[in-house]
Design an enzyme around this catalytic site. Structure first.
Site, PDB file in Angstrom:
ATOM      1  N   LYS A  54     -14.972   4.179 -26.677  1.00 49.94           N
ATOM      2  CA  LYS A  54     -14.432   2.882 -26.256  1.00 49.94           C
ATOM      3  C   LYS A  54     -15.338   1.757 -26.758  1.00 49.94           C
ATOM      4  O   LYS A  54     -14.851   0.741 -27.275  1.00 49.94           O
ATOM      5  CB  LYS A  54     -14.320   2.830 -24.724  1.00 49.94           C
ATOM      6  N   GLN A  98     -15.529   4.319 -15.528  1.00 51.23           N
ATOM      7  CA  GLN A  98     -15.098   5.605 -16.082  1.00 51.23           C
ATOM      8  C   GLN A  98     -14.957   6.637 -14.965  1.00 51.23           C
ATOM      9  O   GLN A  98     -15.841   6.778 -14.119  1.00 51.23           O
ATOM     10  CB  GLN A  98     -16.125   6.060 -17.148  1.00 51.23           C
ATOM     11  N   ASP A 121      -7.928  -1.309 -17.160  1.00 49.73           N
ATOM     12  CA  ASP A 121      -7.499   0.086 -17.095  1.00 49.73           C
ATOM     13  C   ASP A 121      -6.143   0.215 -16.384  1.00 49.73           C
ATOM     14  O   ASP A 121      -5.472   1.236 -16.494  1.00 49.73           O
ATOM     15  CB  ASP A 121      -8.532   0.874 -16.272  1.00 49.73           C
TER      16      ASP A 121
END
Ligand code: GUN
Length: 293
Positions: A54, A98, A121
């Site tokens: 990412k 994460q 997200d």
């Protein structure tokens, strides 16, 4: 019939080039660089790889990224305090924690602490719920990537039969809601679905995110189906395969996404997209490709 193969890498490359030029414009015209903060708690090896990928993608697109590495025994309160400070930081337009998190941390506490307008997200309950009415601030990246691939390939959605195999919170359920929003007739199948083939056979568009290697075989699909394979499975012999028997099903389908090189490259691309949109919104710009909020 032999299917045309969707080149997810090429679509991702095309979109990332467009995003890079928009990032450049924000920098030169407004003095603002889109930025994302990625929080990694602990040292899960798979998470470390995902986070590295990412961050590399952000660098390649000109997006500022900062890694907040926290030890596995970080108290939840400390993680929440870090999110609070990132929520208030104007350099940060997107915040991603994460997953998975260590077991002592309650995931919903964390996801719901992220400011909705920075939830790139799309995992905040508000964004999840917003999918029901089509008012999400940021859709989750994997189903959003599938939606973009279908759009890019000009696949008609309205009125078509869509079957989604897999009912996860991250892919299957949001995917189904996003396609319903586009007036598809949607059916969700899952682990306990009896006679899966009876449902998949009805699909004009089949999205498979079951995590079962080569679950979908040619007898389970109708001729001309559009197949999107979200699965990524490593076989004991080392091969990477999707949830669809690619070689078999491609002979009946009209369009099919491969694994690797299909949906995979689109997920991070949509994270870049969401971060860019967040920065554009912070300047009062509403780009035409922004989700309706
Ligand atoms: N872990 C596995 N996939 C994801 C993802 O898309 N987002 C986050 N935050 N964690 C993940």
């Amino acid at each position: 019939m032999t299917a045309r193969i969707i080149d997810g890498k090429a679509v991702a490359r095309h979109l990332r080039a467009e995003y890079a030029s928009r990032v450049e414009r924000l920098k030169s015209q407004h003095g603002v660089q889109p930025g994302i903060a990625v929080i990694l708690v602990g040292d899960n090896p798979a998470s470390q790889v995902y986070v590295r990928n990412k961050i590399r993608a952000c660098q390649e697109t000109g997006i500022h990224s900062e890694l907040h590495q926290m030890s596995a025994d970080t108290p939840e309160t400390e993680l929440l305090a870090r999110i609070d400070s990132l929520n208030a930081d104007p350099k940060v337009h997107g915040i991603l924690v994460q997953l998975p998190l260590p077991p002592h941390i309650v995931v919903p506490h964390v996801l719901e602490r992220i400011a909705v307008e920075k939830d790139v997200d799309g995992f905040h309950l508000y964004n999840v719920g917003g999918l029901v009415t089509g008012n999400t601030v940021f859709p989750p990246c994997t189903p959003y990537g599938v939606q973009k691939l279908l759009e890019y390939e000009k696949v008609e959605i309205a009125g078509r039969n869509v079957v989604v195999v897999g009912a996860s919170n991250i892919v299957g359920k949001p995917m189904a809601l996003m396609l319903m929003q586009q007036d598809a007739t949607v059916c969700i199948c899952h682990k306990l679905t009896r006679d899966l083939g009876q449902f998949t056979m009805l699909a004009d568009i089949l999205v498979v995110a079951a995590g079962v290697p080569e679950l979908i075989v040619p007898q389970m699909v109708k001729t001309g189906v559009v197949v999107i394979d979200v699965g990524i499975n490593r076989l004991p012999d080392g091969r990477l395969v999707g949830d669809v028997d690619f070689e078999g099903v491609r002979k009946k389908a009209s369009l099919i996404s491969p694994v690797p090189g299909g949906v995979g490259p689109m997920t991070i691309t949509m994270l870049l997209h969401n971060t860019l949109i967040s920065a554009e919104r912070s300047l009062g710009i509403t780009p035409k490709d922004a989700p309706t909020a």
